[in-house]
Design a protein around this motif. Structure first.
Motif, PDB file in Angstrom:
ATOM      1  N   CYS A   6       3.019   5.374 -58.376  1.00  0.00           N
ATOM      2  CA  CYS A   6       2.276   6.326 -59.559  1.00  0.00           C
ATOM      3  C   CYS A   6       1.873   7.530 -58.737  1.00  0.00           C
ATOM      4  CB  CYS A   6       0.839   5.332 -60.095  1.00  0.00           C
ATOM      5  SG  CYS A   6       1.340   4.072 -61.124  1.00  0.00           S
ATOM      6  N   ARG A   7       1.593   7.466 -57.623  1.00  0.00           N
ATOM      7  CA  ARG A   7       1.116   8.797 -57.075  1.00  0.00           C
ATOM      8  C   ARG A   7       2.508   9.596 -56.944  1.00  0.00           C
ATOM      9  NH1 ARG A   7      -1.326   9.769 -51.010  1.00  0.00           N
ATOM     10  NH2 ARG A   7      -1.555  11.890 -51.161  1.00  0.00           N
ATOM     11  N   ILE A   8       3.669   9.132 -56.728  1.00  0.00           N
ATOM     12  CA  ILE A   8       4.764   9.986 -56.825  1.00  0.00           C
ATOM     13  C   ILE A   8       5.389  10.332 -58.138  1.00  0.00           C
ATOM     14  CG2 ILE A   8       7.364   9.866 -56.354  1.00  0.00           C
ATOM     15  CD1 ILE A   8       6.591   7.825 -53.883  1.00  0.00           C
TER      16      ILE A   8
ATOM     17  N   ASP B 119      -1.004   7.635 -64.675  1.00  0.00           N
ATOM     18  CA  ASP B 119      -2.177   6.942 -64.372  1.00  0.00           C
ATOM     19  C   ASP B 119      -2.057   5.392 -64.291  1.00  0.00           C
ATOM     20  OD1 ASP B 119      -3.676   9.277 -64.762  1.00  0.00           O
ATOM     21  OD2 ASP B 119      -3.803   9.293 -66.922  1.00  0.00           O
ATOM     22  N   TYR B 120      -3.049   4.654 -63.717  1.00  0.00           N
ATOM     23  CA  TYR B 120      -3.024   3.380 -63.432  1.00  0.00           C
ATOM     24  C   TYR B 120      -4.236   2.635 -63.917  1.00  0.00           C
ATOM     25  CZ  TYR B 120      -4.165   3.647 -58.468  1.00  0.00           C
ATOM     26  OH  TYR B 120      -4.617   3.892 -57.391  1.00  0.00           O
TER      27      TYR B 120
ATOM     28  N   LEU C 102      -9.588   4.434 -54.965  1.00  0.00           N
ATOM     29  CA  LEU C 102     -10.015   5.446 -55.231  1.00  0.00           C
ATOM     30  C   LEU C 102      -9.189   6.345 -56.210  1.00  0.00           C
ATOM     31  CD1 LEU C 102     -10.672   6.504 -51.576  1.00  0.00           C
ATOM     32  CD2 LEU C 102     -12.494   6.280 -53.298  1.00  0.00           C
ATOM     33  N   ALA C 103      -7.803   6.169 -56.307  1.00  0.00           N
ATOM     34  CA  ALA C 103      -6.963   6.568 -57.227  1.00  0.00           C
ATOM     35  C   ALA C 103      -6.879   6.390 -58.674  1.00  0.00           C
ATOM     36  CB  ALA C 103      -5.795   6.985 -56.534  1.00  0.00           C
ATOM     37  N   ALA C 104      -7.296   5.022 -58.837  1.00  0.00           N
ATOM     38  CA  ALA C 104      -7.186   4.309 -60.163  1.00  0.00           C
ATOM     39  C   ALA C 104      -7.888   5.152 -61.462  1.00  0.00           C
ATOM     40  CB  ALA C 104      -7.775   2.844 -60.051  1.00  0.00           C
ATOM     41  N   ASN C 105      -7.282   4.980 -62.411  1.00  0.00           N
ATOM     42  CA  ASN C 105      -7.970   5.418 -63.683  1.00  0.00           C
ATOM     43  C   ASN C 105      -8.884   4.475 -64.498  1.00  0.00           C
ATOM     44  OD1 ASN C 105      -8.278   7.579 -65.804  1.00  0.00           O
ATOM     45  ND2 ASN C 105      -6.715   6.216 -67.052  1.00  0.00           N
ATOM     46  N   HIS C 106      -8.508   3.171 -64.091  1.00  0.00           N
ATOM     47  CA  HIS C 106      -9.602   2.100 -64.486  1.00  0.00           C
ATOM     48  C   HIS C 106      -9.540   1.143 -63.293  1.00  0.00           C
ATOM     49  CE1 HIS C 106     -10.182   3.965 -68.348  1.00  0.00           C
ATOM     50  NE2 HIS C 106      -8.786   4.043 -68.618  1.00  0.00           N
TER      51      HIS C 106
END
Length: 412
Positions: free
Chosen positions: A127-129, A133-134, A171-175
Motif C-alpha cells: 500500500c505504501r508503494i 489507504d488501508y 502508524l500508516a493505517a487509515n483505520h
C-alpha cells in the motif's frame, strides 16, 4: 454515503466455503458491506482449514454479489504448524505480488486481517508503494502472540525486527479495528508515542443470531444422542490450541468424578493430544470428560446448544492479544459462560458487564469447581445468566450491529 469512485479490496486467507471462524466473519463482512453499497472485491486462497471442503473453488467467482478472486498458489491442509507456516508464507508472498501488479481505475482502500501473521507487513509495504489507504483488522496481535507462546524469545532479533515493521503498519493505517478496549490499549502501546489512538475503532466480532438459537436440552437431538440431557454438562467447542487453557478445566472436572457432571470437549488442534493425555492420567476420560471431533456445519446449531454452560478460555498473558470468537457464539447459545481468563481481559469484562456467566483465572481449579457447584445448586441462576447472555448478544454482538459499524467507519 459510499463513494462510487472508490473500491474496497478485502485480503483474507479464509473465505467461504472455509468454516474457520475468520472465514465466516470475513464472508459476512464482505457480503454485508456489498449489500450496504460498497464496491467489494475479495482476494483469498483455496479452502484448506478443517471444514472438510476438499472441492477446489473456481479462480474467479461471485459470492453474495461480491467478486472473489483466488490465488493459484499451492496450499495444503492446515493440520500442523509446519503446514500452516508453508501456507502462510506462500499466501503472503503471492498476495503481495498480485496486489503490487494489480490494475485499478478507481481509488482503492485495502482491508486485511492480521492472519496470516506476516500479511499486515506485506500489505503495509504494497500500500505504501501503490499509495493506497488501508484498514487493518486485528484478530490476533503479532508479534506478541508467538512471544507469549515462547515460539520466539522476547527481545530477540526476530522479535525486534517483526515489531519494528508491525509498528510501521499501525502508524500508516487509515483505520485499525480492535476487538475490545484491552486490545485497543495494547495496540496503542505497541505502536509507540507517535501513534494516534483515535484511528482505532472497537468493533466486536459476531455470530449469526438465526443460525445459533437457544434450545432446551430435552428438545435437542444432539444432547439426547450423547447422553447430556440428564447430567449437568459443561461444553467447550473449537480449536484446542496452545493458547487455550483447557488444562484447568480438565483438572476441575476430576473433582466431579462419579457425580452427575460432565465436560464435553469438541474440536481439534495442536494441544488436543496433551489434553486427552491429561484426562487419561486423571482417570476421567470417557466418564467425566468426553472428546468429540469437529462437528458437521449443519449440526452446529445443535452441538453448540447441547450443554448447560459454555466455556471460553484463553492462556494467561494473552490479555489484549486476542478476543475469542467463541465468546459471541456462547452468548448466542443462551448459556451462562464460564470464562477462564484474567479479570481485566476483554472476555471477562463482557461476561461481568452483562452478568452472563462467571469468570475464573487460569489455573484456578477451585474457582471452576465452585462455579459449577453454584450453578448446579441454583438452576434459576443458570436460566437467568443464560437469558442475560442471549439478550446482550442480540443487542450488541450481531452481524448487522458490527457490519453497520464497519460501514460507517469506511464510508463516512
Amino acid at each position: 454515503m459510499a463513494d462510487a469512485n472508490k473500491e474496497y479490496v478485502l485480503v483474507t486467507e479464509y473465505f467461504h466455503p472455509d468454516t474457520a471462524s475468520t472465514g465466516q466473519l470475513m464472508t459476512d463482512l464482505a457480503v454485508g458491506l456489498r449489500e450496504r453499497g460498497l464496491d467489494m472485491t475479495v482476494l483469498t486462497g483455496q479452502p484448506n482449514y478443517h471444514s472438510g471442503e476438499n472441492e477446489k473453488q473456481p479462480r474467479v467467482s461471485t459470492h453474495g454479489g461480491v467478486r472473489v478472486k483466488r490465488i493459484r498458489a499451492p496450499q495444503v491442509r492446515q493440520s500442523s504448524i509446519p503446514r500452516r507456516l508453508f501456507n502462510w508464507g506462500i499466501f503472503t508472498v503471492w498476495m503481495f505480488v498480485v496486489m503490487l501488479l494489480s490494475r485499478t481505475e478507481k481509488e482503492r482502500e485495502v482491508i486485511f486481517v492480521s492472519n496470516p501473521p506476516f500479511l499486515p507487513v506485506a500489505m503495509w509495504l504494497v500500500c505504501r508503494i501503490r499509495g493506497w489507504d488501508y484498514t487493518y483488522i486485528v484478530y490476533d496481535l503479532y508479534p506478541d502472540q508467538p512471544v507469549e507462546l515462547d515460539y520466539i524469545p522476547e527481545g530477540s532479533i526476530p522479535h525486534r525486527i517483526w515489531d519494528f515493521f508491525n509498528r510501521r503498519s499501525f502508524l500508516a493505517a487509515n483505520h485499525i479495528v480492535a476487538l475490545g478496549p484491552v486490545m485497543k490499549n495494547r495496540i496503542s502501546r505497541n505502536a509507540g508515542p507517535k501513534f494516534d489512538e483515535s484511528k482505532v475503532e472497537i468493533i466486536h466480532n459476531w455470530e449469526d443470531e438465526d443460525f445459533i438459537r437457544p434450545k432446551e436440552k430435552a428438545e435437542n437431538w444432539f444432547s439426547e444422542e450423547h447422553g447430556l440431557v440428564d447430567q449437568f454438562t459443561i461444553l467447550y467447542s473449537g480449536n484446542i490450541g496452545d493458547f487455550h487453557d483447557l488444562e484447568t478445566l480438565v483438572e476441575a472436572a476430576a473433582e466431579f468424578e462419579n457425580e452427575n457432571v460432565g465436560v464435553l470437549i469438541i474440536g481439534e488442534g495442536d494441544n488436543k493430544s496433551n489434553i486427552v493425555s491429561l484426562a487419561e492420567e486423571l482417570g476421567i476420560r470417557g466418564e467425566t470428560v468426553e472428546f468429540l471431533p469437529y462437528q458437521p456445519w449443519d449440526d452446529l446449531p445443535y452441538s453448540l446448544t447441547s450443554a448447560d454452560v459454555s466455556v471460553v478460555t484463553v492462556k494467561e498473558g494473552f490479555e489484549g492479544i486476542c478476543v475469542s470468537s467463541k465468546l459471541y457464539t456462547a452468548m448466542a447459545a443462551g448459556d451462562p459462560v464460564l470464562t477462564i481468563a484474567q479479570p481485566d481481559d476483554d472476555e471477562s469484562r463482557i461476561v461481568d458487564q452483562f452478568d452472563a456467566g462467571i469468570h475464573v483465572s487460569q489455573g484456578d481449579v477451585e474457582g471452576i469447581v465452585e462455579a459449577i457447584e453454584r450453578w448446579r445448586s441454583k438452576p434459576e441462576l443458570v436460566e437467568e445468566q443464560g437469558a442475560n447472555a442471549r439478550e446482550a448478544f442480540e443487542e450488541n454482538f450481531t452481524a448487522d450491529e458490527s457490519i453497520d459499524h464497519y460501514y460507517r467507519m469506511l464510508a463516512e
